[in-house]
Each structure stands twice: as C-alpha cells, then as structure tokens.
Design a protein around this motif. Structure first.
Motif, PDB file in Angstrom:
ATOM      1  N   VAL A 112       0.846  -1.198   0.000  1.00 35.26           N
ATOM      2  CA  VAL A 112       0.000   0.000   0.000  1.00 35.26           C
ATOM      3  C   VAL A 112       0.879   1.245   0.000  1.00 35.26           C
ATOM      4  O   VAL A 112       0.638   2.190  -0.754  1.00 35.26           O
ATOM      5  CB  VAL A 112      -0.971  -0.008   1.205  1.00 35.26           C
ATOM      6  N   ALA A 130       2.297   1.801  -3.420  1.00 29.93           N
ATOM      7  CA  ALA A 130       1.266   2.311  -4.347  1.00 29.93           C
ATOM      8  C   ALA A 130       1.019   3.800  -4.119  1.00 29.93           C
ATOM      9  O   ALA A 130       0.889   4.565  -5.071  1.00 29.93           O
ATOM     10  CB  ALA A 130      -0.034   1.523  -4.180  1.00 29.93           C
ATOM     11  N   LEU A 131       0.970   4.231  -2.860  1.00 34.71           N
ATOM     12  CA  LEU A 131       0.762   5.647  -2.554  1.00 34.71           C
ATOM     13  C   LEU A 131       1.978   6.483  -2.946  1.00 34.71           C
ATOM     14  O   LEU A 131       1.838   7.638  -3.340  1.00 34.71           O
ATOM     15  CB  LEU A 131       0.436   5.830  -1.072  1.00 34.71           C
ATOM     16  N   ILE A 179      -3.890   8.621  -5.763  1.00 34.43           N
ATOM     17  CA  ILE A 179      -4.618   7.422  -6.155  1.00 34.43           C
ATOM     18  C   ILE A 179      -5.805   7.182  -5.211  1.00 34.43           C
ATOM     19  O   ILE A 179      -5.741   7.486  -4.023  1.00 34.43           O
ATOM     20  CB  ILE A 179      -3.662   6.194  -6.164  1.00 34.43           C
ATOM     21  N   LEU A 231      -8.251   4.905  -2.980  1.00 33.93           N
ATOM     22  CA  LEU A 231      -7.983   3.702  -2.208  1.00 33.93           C
ATOM     23  C   LEU A 231      -8.583   2.466  -2.868  1.00 33.93           C
ATOM     24  O   LEU A 231      -8.038   1.375  -2.742  1.00 33.93           O
ATOM     25  CB  LEU A 231      -8.464   3.865  -0.767  1.00 33.93           C
ATOM     26  N   VAL A 288      -5.940   1.333  -5.132  1.00 30.23           N
ATOM     27  CA  VAL A 288      -4.864   0.689  -4.366  1.00 30.23           C
ATOM     28  C   VAL A 288      -5.287  -0.739  -4.039  1.00 30.23           C
ATOM     29  O   VAL A 288      -4.509  -1.687  -4.201  1.00 30.23           O
ATOM     30  CB  VAL A 288      -4.536   1.473  -3.070  1.00 30.23           C
ATOM     31  N   VAL A 348      -7.394  -1.707   2.881  1.00 26.11           N
ATOM     32  CA  VAL A 348      -6.518  -0.588   2.526  1.00 26.11           C
ATOM     33  C   VAL A 348      -6.772   0.586   3.463  1.00 26.11           C
ATOM     34  O   VAL A 348      -5.824   1.224   3.929  1.00 26.11           O
ATOM     35  CB  VAL A 348      -6.703  -0.174   1.048  1.00 26.11           C
TER      36      VAL A 348
END
Length: 111
Positions: free
Chosen positions: A21, A24-25, A31, A33, A36, A47
């Motif tokens: 996570v 991804a952030l 983005i 959630l 994600v 998440v």
C-alpha cells in the motif's frame, strides 16, 4: 532440514500488504484507495485500515485536495522491525520506485 508444506509453499511473499500500500501511494499520491485495493489484491476496507495504521505511525499524512486525498510520505521514519530499524522507509521505497520517481527530499510527493 524441514521441507515447506505443499499447502503453504506457494503462498508466501516478501512484502506485507502495508509495504505494498505504501509503495502504491508513493507511486501515485492522489490514487483512490479502491484503486490501491485492486492493485494490491485486498479489499478497500483493508486498505483503509492500513492507511490509518501508516498515518498513526507517522509514515504518511493525508490532505484533502478537492474531492480526493493526497498522501505525503515521510521518508525519514525508521522501519518498524528491530532488525531494520536503522533504515528509513525511504530506503525501501527507493528500491521499488522508478528512477524518475525517486525522492530527493525528506518527504515524498510527486506532482
């Protein structure tokens, strides 16, 4: 030497969902959630809980920008496990980000 269980042998991975996570952030600070969750392969609720954990531990902050959140990662916060506590989370993120996304300051933000 013991052999891995056939039932578990193909199930484990090196990174936790918290790390996935956070990566991804770091790649996309705005983005959603739900996106994600799809990328990581877990539920949106999972998440949300992970983001809350990361925020409470000081790894990231969240700011409202219009209808979305923007996440800022503090690269200087140490990794949590005692064996890695002498490394900041930025070391981990740099490993997984493309060269052009590599942060240069103490906080990770990509515009």
């Amino acid at each position: 030497m013991s052999q891995p269980s056939a039932a578990r042998g193909d199930q484990w991975t090196f990174l936790t969902n918290h790390a996935r996570v956070l990566i991804a952030l770091a790649r996309d600070p705005e983005i959603r959630l739900r996106d994600v969750a799809e990328a990581v392969g877990i539920t949106e609720r999972a998440v949300q809980l992970i983001v809350a954990d990361l925020e409470a531990a000081g790894y990231l902050t969240r700011a409202r920008v219009g209808r979305r959140n923007r996440y800022t990662i503090d690269l200087s916060v140490a990794l949590r496990h005692p064996a890695e506590a002498d490394h900041p989370v930025g070391d981990l993120l740099v490993t997984f980000l493309h060269r052009e996304d590599t942060p240069t300051g103490e906080e990770l933000t990509t515009s």
